[in-house]
Design an enzyme around this catalytic site. Sequence first.
Site, mmCIF file in Angstrom:
data_model
loop_
_atom_site.group_PDB
_atom_site.id
_atom_site.type_symbol
_atom_site.label_atom_id
_atom_site.label_comp_id
_atom_site.label_asym_id
_atom_site.label_seq_id
_atom_site.Cartn_x
_atom_site.Cartn_y
_atom_site.Cartn_z
ATOM 1 N N ASN A 98 0.836 -1.211 0.000
ATOM 2 C CA ASN A 98 0.000 0.000 0.000
ATOM 3 C C ASN A 98 0.862 1.249 0.000
ATOM 4 O O ASN A 98 2.047 1.196 0.356
ATOM 5 C CB ASN A 98 -0.844 0.077 1.297
ATOM 6 N N ASP A 134 4.729 -6.131 11.618
ATOM 7 C CA ASP A 134 5.330 -6.581 10.352
ATOM 8 C C ASP A 134 6.842 -6.752 10.509
ATOM 9 O O ASP A 134 7.437 -7.681 9.942
ATOM 10 C CB ASP A 134 5.035 -5.567 9.241
#
Length: 301
Positions: A13, A254
């Site tokens: 993204n 992440d």
Amino acid sequence: MSKCKILVVGSANADLMIATPTLPKPGETVRGNNFLVAPGGKGANQAIAAARLGGDVGFIGSVGDDDFGRIIRTSLSDSGVDTSYLCVRSNCPSGVALILSETSGENMIAIDAGANDFLLPTDIDAVVDAIAGASIIVCQFESPIATIEHVVAVAKAYGVPVLLNPAPARRIGDEMLEGVRFLVPNRQELAGLTGLPTDIVADVEVAAKTLLLRGAQNVIVTLGREGALRATIDRARMFPAPIVEAVDTTGAGDTFVGGFAAEWCRTSDIDAAVIFAQRAAAYSVTGRGAQASMPWLSNLD
Ligand code: RIB
């Protein structure tokens, strides 16, 4: 000696970020500052973390042929991620995440998946050889579920270990769970996966156990500043987190996932990989942005 190969399948993204003193409540407007457009997406973030931390990483994802897509691709390549499996779609916008991050480090995120929704099972069929040759597959739930189910099934067929970060949370069928070597949810995702409370560590242990009984082999729950819990069918171990001053927690999970994959590939030692991943995640919360604050190996010396 050739490095082991980490293949990350997932989202990419453009993150549109604003820092706010507090997160707005429904119907409320708050003033913020430091508007930032930065590369993100759980899949791309995890690939970048693993590559910066020494992994040989390829990324299977989907972006638009637009400015945001170019920012995402540049960030992946600059961090050493192999982008040859990345699909670039014309006439399709790249995924976008709107992120508000509060001074305390907490955040809230809304995404428009854009090109991520066009990562299809047929794209996975086109890279089966790469999956079969990988040392570990890393995936999340920001891509279409049919695609992720297919990835797990293909990896299982070739005996390749899968790390699934079930984010954003959704229920998982037993068949998928049985194909997962490492399930890495955070506290909220664990609650979403199990429908059980996860407020205290004892609750987390009980909830993790239900997933182990359904077929997951290792459940590693990230608990922010409290640390991480690693549960297997016969034991649970709590790993305290390094103490740092958090500025922005976007991408911390992440970084943990990417760091875990990189260290597990190097050592095959799960506990060592959890500790390494925690150090990497702790480093990442000390700066703003998902990828901008991720450490390189030298930063953890
Ligand atoms: O995990 C953080 C990521 O979630 C952000 O980079 C954003 O793009 C969303 O996918």
